[in-house]
Scaffold this motif. Structure first.
Motif, mmCIF file in Angstrom:
data_model
loop_
_atom_site.group_PDB
_atom_site.id
_atom_site.type_symbol
_atom_site.label_atom_id
_atom_site.label_comp_id
_atom_site.label_asym_id
_atom_site.label_seq_id
_atom_site.Cartn_x
_atom_site.Cartn_y
_atom_site.Cartn_z
ATOM 1 N N ILE A 283 94.490 13.228 36.330
ATOM 2 C CA ILE A 283 93.207 12.529 36.420
ATOM 3 C C ILE A 283 92.511 12.722 35.081
ATOM 4 O O ILE A 283 92.198 13.845 34.697
ATOM 5 C CB ILE A 283 92.356 13.112 37.568
ATOM 6 N N TYR A 284 92.287 11.614 34.364
ATOM 7 C CA TYR A 284 91.869 11.731 32.975
ATOM 8 C C TYR A 284 90.717 10.773 32.652
ATOM 9 O O TYR A 284 90.741 9.594 33.033
ATOM 10 C CB TYR A 284 93.050 11.403 32.052
ATOM 11 N N GLY A 285 89.708 11.268 31.975
ATOM 12 C CA GLY A 285 88.708 10.406 31.370
ATOM 13 C C GLY A 285 87.697 9.786 32.313
ATOM 14 O O GLY A 285 87.075 8.783 31.964
ATOM 15 N N PHE A 286 87.482 10.365 33.487
ATOM 16 C CA PHE A 286 86.398 9.901 34.364
ATOM 17 C C PHE A 286 85.129 10.643 33.933
ATOM 18 O O PHE A 286 84.721 11.629 34.538
ATOM 19 C CB PHE A 286 86.742 10.188 35.832
ATOM 20 N N ILE B 113 93.610 17.826 35.596
ATOM 21 C CA ILE B 113 92.301 17.173 35.553
ATOM 22 C C ILE B 113 91.753 17.382 34.149
ATOM 23 O O ILE B 113 91.620 18.511 33.691
ATOM 24 C CB ILE B 113 91.344 17.770 36.594
ATOM 25 N N SER B 114 91.452 16.280 33.450
ATOM 26 C CA SER B 114 91.081 16.400 32.043
ATOM 27 C C SER B 114 89.951 15.430 31.694
ATOM 28 O O SER B 114 89.937 14.281 32.140
ATOM 29 C CB SER B 114 92.307 16.100 31.168
ATOM 30 N N GLU B 115 88.997 15.921 30.894
ATOM 31 C CA GLU B 115 87.897 15.125 30.362
ATOM 32 C C GLU B 115 87.123 14.396 31.452
ATOM 33 O O GLU B 115 86.892 13.180 31.382
ATOM 34 C CB GLU B 115 88.414 14.149 29.297
ATOM 35 N N CYS B 116 86.713 15.135 32.453
ATOM 36 C CA CYS B 116 85.826 14.627 33.507
ATOM 37 C C CYS B 116 84.533 15.435 33.407
ATOM 38 O O CYS B 116 84.407 16.517 34.015
ATOM 39 C CB CYS B 116 86.470 14.770 34.887
ATOM 40 N N GLN B 117 83.607 14.928 32.614
ATOM 41 C CA GLN B 117 82.443 15.710 32.197
ATOM 42 C C GLN B 117 81.530 16.110 33.349
ATOM 43 O O GLN B 117 80.905 17.169 33.321
ATOM 44 C CB GLN B 117 81.643 14.909 31.164
ATOM 45 N N ASN B 118 81.431 15.270 34.375
ATOM 46 C CA ASN B 118 80.465 15.517 35.447
ATOM 47 C C ASN B 118 81.067 16.254 36.639
ATOM 48 O O ASN B 118 80.344 16.691 37.535
ATOM 49 C CB ASN B 118 79.879 14.178 35.914
ATOM 50 N N LEU C 67 98.218 24.046 38.333
ATOM 51 C CA LEU C 67 96.930 23.373 38.197
ATOM 52 C C LEU C 67 96.466 23.488 36.748
ATOM 53 O O LEU C 67 96.379 24.588 36.201
ATOM 54 C CB LEU C 67 95.899 24.011 39.129
ATOM 55 N N ASN C 68 96.186 22.343 36.111
ATOM 56 C CA ASN C 68 95.643 22.304 34.759
ATOM 57 C C ASN C 68 94.250 21.684 34.805
ATOM 58 O O ASN C 68 94.078 20.598 35.373
ATOM 59 C CB ASN C 68 96.520 21.455 33.835
ATOM 60 N N ILE C 69 93.278 22.365 34.215
ATOM 61 C CA ILE C 69 91.930 21.811 34.091
ATOM 62 C C ILE C 69 91.514 21.957 32.639
ATOM 63 O O ILE C 69 91.447 23.071 32.114
ATOM 64 C CB ILE C 69 90.931 22.520 35.026
ATOM 65 N N ARG C 70 91.219 20.815 31.982
ATOM 66 C CA ARG C 70 90.935 20.829 30.553
ATOM 67 C C ARG C 70 89.731 19.943 30.258
ATOM 68 O O ARG C 70 89.635 18.824 30.762
ATOM 69 C CB ARG C 70 92.137 20.322 29.754
ATOM 70 N N SER C 71 88.843 20.441 29.413
ATOM 71 C CA SER C 71 87.695 19.662 28.931
ATOM 72 C C SER C 71 86.866 19.098 30.079
ATOM 73 O O SER C 71 86.390 17.958 30.027
ATOM 74 C CB SER C 71 88.158 18.529 28.007
ATOM 75 N N CYS C 72 86.707 19.891 31.111
ATOM 76 C CA CYS C 72 85.812 19.577 32.224
ATOM 77 C C CYS C 72 84.826 20.750 32.293
ATOM 78 O O CYS C 72 85.073 21.729 33.025
ATOM 79 C CB CYS C 72 86.565 19.440 33.540
ATOM 80 N N ILE D 35 96.070 8.495 35.969
ATOM 81 C CA ILE D 35 95.022 7.502 36.154
ATOM 82 C C ILE D 35 93.877 7.821 35.200
ATOM 83 O O ILE D 35 93.411 8.959 35.125
ATOM 84 C CB ILE D 35 94.564 7.433 37.629
ATOM 85 N N ILE D 36 93.477 6.816 34.430
ATOM 86 C CA ILE D 36 92.532 6.988 33.332
ATOM 87 C C ILE D 36 91.254 6.213 33.652
ATOM 88 O O ILE D 36 91.297 5.010 33.937
ATOM 89 C CB ILE D 36 93.137 6.468 32.013
ATOM 90 N N GLY D 37 90.132 6.890 33.621
ATOM 91 C CA GLY D 37 88.876 6.274 34.009
ATOM 92 C C GLY D 37 88.060 5.754 32.853
ATOM 93 O O GLY D 37 88.514 5.660 31.714
ATOM 94 N N TRP D 38 86.818 5.383 33.140
ATOM 95 C CA TRP D 38 85.833 4.970 32.154
ATOM 96 C C TRP D 38 84.451 5.238 32.745
ATOM 97 O O TRP D 38 84.311 5.657 33.895
ATOM 98 C CB TRP D 38 86.021 3.514 31.743
ATOM 99 N N LYS D 39 83.416 4.999 31.977
ATOM 100 C CA LYS D 39 82.093 5.540 32.298
ATOM 101 C C LYS D 39 81.466 4.983 33.567
ATOM 102 O O LYS D 39 80.698 5.674 34.230
ATOM 103 C CB LYS D 39 81.150 5.334 31.112
#
Length: 433
Positions: free
Chosen positions: A341-344, A368-373, A392-397, A317-321
């Motif tokens: 979970i990507y891009g939230f 879980i990837s690229e979830c900045q907050n 469990l993978n966590i990347r760019s968070c 599932i790919i999110g947006w801002k």
């Protein structure tokens, strides 16, 4: 009449002839000879970079079944010379001829043609003529990396065509799919293409459809009207990076009962998915979805996703801002084994993943990837309920990465029971201690 050259020869292959500029039929033979190689079945030109022309095709056998021209960068044209080019030709390969500007008209190709492949012909701008209705054996068409090709001939006469692949042809504009016979279609990186699908009436046997990085995708058929047809054969549907796609048409789901894989992602203007879209997709096992219009504040179409609870195994599932949280309807997907979970990455996205994540009792892999907050996983109690979770993978968070690292990470105890992890810069798969 002069005797034919090499009357028993069946195969000619010219390879790695770096200085060959032209191959001429000998003068002695040309005067009284209609065909130089009367029994020739296979002809290949391969890696002859200075070759500018090849003999007129009328000098070759009408028995030719395979013609291959590869890595002949100086070749600018291939002449037909006769109205019907090789009446028994079954396979034609033209690859990496970067100066090639013209090829024989499609109208001149053999009615026996089975496979046509054209790749890496950057100067080719036009494919003239039309495929003939007599080409009842034509099953495979591949056109790739022809950056100046503006159009392809109509496929309406290709009634036996099973596999169609068009990719990296950035200037091709219209592509119309309207064939009963098609089994697999891949149209990728044709940025200006408007792909029209007259379906399902005309593509009833289609099993695999991929439309990626094209300008627009249009379903021409009235998906509501007419007699209800049996389920289509479609098993995989991929719609990615179609810039002007605004909605998934109502009624499309009625044709997707055999679907196993669905990918609708990276379409920046898509704002509508029918609320009942997932109803009836009882065979669906893999779903990639998201990356839609930045104006949306909630995921479209999620109210029916619970219908996938018994079948869905993998979800990306790919999110947006503008999204503030994961769709809570996902908690019903109890058969999920892989969740990405990507891009939230919006500033208002929740700092913690929801506790209902624990309801995904079959989950084995979580990425879980690229979830900045994002800062926190669900509670330790909730994570313990995911008893089958092994990776469990966590990347760019950045916040969550830091909180899950060994040492002082506040989330370390929350994931200590998971056998393997890949956290930020750790990038390993070792037992958490």
């Amino acid at each position: 009449m002069a005797a034919a050259l090499c009357p028993a020869l069946k195969r000619v292959s010219l390879k790695h002839m770096n200085n060959l500029m032209e191959w001429k039929v000998p003068e002695a033979a040309a005067g009284g000879m209609e065909v130089a190689f009367p029994c020739l079945e296979e002809l290949e030109f391969n890696r002859c970079p200075k070759l500018k022309r090849i003999p007129t095709m009328r000098h070759f056998s009408s028995k030719l079944v395979r013609l291959t021209i590869r890595d002949c960068d100086a070749l600018s044209h291939i002449s037909g010379g006769v109205q019907a080019l090789f009446p028994l030709l079954e396979e034609l390969y033209i690859e990496r001829c970067r100066e090639l500007k013209s090829i024989p008209s499609m109208s001149h190709l053999s009615s026996k043609l089975l496979r046509l492949t054209i790749r890496h012909c950057d100067a080719l701008s036009d494919m003239s003529g039309e495929f003939q209705a007599s080409m009842t054996s034509f099953k495979y068409l591949t056109i790739e990396y022809c950056s100046n090709l503006a159009s392809i001939p109509s496929l309406q006469n290709c009634t036996a065509l099973k596999v169609l692949s068009i990719s990296k042809c950035s200037k091709v504009v219209p592509i119309i799919l309207e064939l009963h016979s098609l089994r697999s279609v891949s149209i990728r990186s044709c940025e200006e293409a408007c792909v029209r699908i007259r379906w399902p009436l005309s593509c009833a046997n289609l099993e695999d459809l991929k439309i990626e990085h094209c300008r627009e995708l249009i379903f021409d058929d009235d998906l509501h009207g007419g007699e209800l047809l049996p389920s289509s054969c479609l098993q995989s549907l991929v719609i990615m990076r179609c810039e002007y796609l605004k909605s998934v048409p109502d009624g499309l789901e009625r044709r997707l009962h055999s679907l196993v894989r669905l990918d609708i992602s990276g379409c920046p203007n898509l704002s509508h998915i029918p609320e009942e879209f997932f109803r009836g997709l009882n065979q669906l096992e893999v779903l990639h979805i998201g990356g839609f219009s930045e104006e949306l504040e909630a995921f479209p179409g999620m109210n029916s996703i619970h219908h996938l609870s018994g079948s869905l195994k993998e979800l990306k599932i790919i999110g947006w801002k503008k999204l503030k949280c994961l769709p809570n309807q996902l908690q019903h997907l109890i058969s999920l084994t892989k969740l990405k979970i990507y891009g939230f990455n919006g500033e208002e996205f929740a700092e913690a993943l929801p506790h209902w994540l624990a309801n995904l009792s079959s989950l084995q892999e979580l990425t879980i990837s690229e979830c900045q907050n994002l800062k926190y996983l669900p509670s330790s109690t909730a994570m313990q309920r995911l008893s089958k979770l092994t990776l469990l993978n966590i990347r760019s968070c950045p916040h969550l990465d830091r909180n899950c690292l060994k040492g002082s990470g506040s989330e370390r105890s929350t994931i200590s029971h998971i056998p393997s992890s890949n956290i930020g810069v750790e990038r390993n798969s070792s037992k958490n201690k």
